[in-house]
Design a protein around this motif. Sequence first.
Motif, short mmCIF file in Angstrom:
data_model
loop_
_atom_site.label_atom_id
_atom_site.label_comp_id
_atom_site.label_asym_id
_atom_site.label_seq_id
_atom_site.Cartn_x
_atom_site.Cartn_y
_atom_site.Cartn_z
N GLY A 1 0.17 4.85 -1.28
CA GLY A 1 1.61 5.02 -1.18
C GLY A 1 2.07 5.59 0.14
O GLY A 1 3.24 5.95 0.31
N SER B 1 7.35 9.99 -4.21
CA SER B 1 8.21 8.85 -3.95
C SER B 1 9.28 8.74 -5.02
O SER B 1 9.06 9.11 -6.17
N ASP C 1 10.11 3.88 -0.81
CA ASP C 1 10.58 5.01 -1.61
C ASP C 1 9.90 6.34 -1.28
O ASP C 1 10.22 7.37 -1.86
N LEU C 2 8.95 6.33 -0.34
CA LEU C 2 8.24 7.56 0.01
C LEU C 2 9.20 8.56 0.66
O LEU C 2 9.90 8.26 1.61
N GLU D 1 -1.97 1.99 2.08
CA GLU D 1 -0.97 1.33 1.25
C GLU D 1 -1.22 1.60 -0.23
O GLU D 1 -0.27 1.84 -0.99
N THR E 1 1.60 12.33 -2.43
CA THR E 1 2.80 11.60 -2.01
C THR E 1 3.83 11.70 -3.12
O THR E 1 3.51 11.58 -4.30
N ASN F 1 5.78 1.65 1.72
CA ASN F 1 6.38 2.29 0.56
C ASN F 1 7.77 2.79 0.93
O ASN F 1 7.93 3.92 1.41
#
Length: 396
Positions: A211, A280, A217-218, A208, A278, A215
Amino acid sequence: MKRFKGKMEDGGASSSGAVESKAGFVLGNVAEVVERILTFVPNKSLFRLASVCRLWRNCARRVLRTRQNLSWLSASGSSLYEEHVLFRTMEEGLESVFLLPQTVLLMMDNESFTGHHGAFRHKKAKRCQSADKLDVVDRLRRLLPSSCDLLCVITPGIVLTPSEPAGQVPKEFMEGEAGFSLLFPAMEGVHIRPFHFCKNSLSDTTLEKAGLAANPDLKVVLLFGYEAYKTGAARFLNQLLEPLGRSNVLIAGGHVESVLPHKRDCCSPGSFGVTGLTLSGPRIQGASVLMDQAVNTPASAEVTMRRLKAANIPESNTVGFMFACVARGHNHYSDQPNVEADIFHKLFPRVPLFGFFGNGEIGCDRIVKENYTLSQTDANGLQHGYTTVMSLVHLG
């Protein structure tokens, strides 16, 4: 005549002074003119000019906010120095880039660390591999801003697009010195975060924090495993891929030789792990296709890659990624070089392509676009061999 000439000279000096005075007034008071001039100045010089006065500082800040497109530096061939050829390119190129790197993804060939092909290895033949890697990290940290996140990957082969404007046709390098650095600036609506896990640090909390969980928005995960052949590595990687495979994100990457030291205080030397980025944000879109072992001719490769074209991902501020098996390349296409990179360039002539030849591929056919995801596999279908994962990532 002398008196007249003297008056002319005085008048000329006076006229020159008047012009300089007007120019000085404009440059000290007309923000539109100053801002337009600063758009032609590389970022490193821009920071120096920002200290001239308050007007120039404000203009420089506005110019910096407009520089939100990805850039890159790449190099190939033998270096004449004691270091990888990419470092000399970065040292010179970072002086003139028009962005401030916030995150850098860097990949270099494995021969520079395990073979004797690079010129700089000759003078370091008796040094251990880990010492060379520490030198590389120290060198990179001196070249890049101190606040910049760095992810450096060592692979058997490299795919890159030259950074010279005149010849930006992607090339596949299965041997020899080659490398690239992707420079991501701060971008509105895009959040790029590096992550690194070993068996001692992978947990729900760390996922977490990176991300990778909780998440919404990932959108994209670039993922690179190392020391994957060791006992327990496959089970460890599945712990990460299972939740990602069920999510609506684009996953692309593969298994590499090694990564340069990156928060390795939790890992024992030589242990397996995974690292990556990641991406996002609501503006990100992406698509990928899997080219399996049966895709072994230029014609079949183009048919497969046209599915990537059909995804209709915007091509501005977009980067392509190619993660291929070391058994592919010219060996897979009857000794024809650069087949997959050439086809990508044919279909996406304005999109730069980067990646590697590695020891296994991670990805699938998937589209992540706007408010929907189209996926043709689950978590069990993400790891492959003898394949190429070709992806597009649009950064808005």
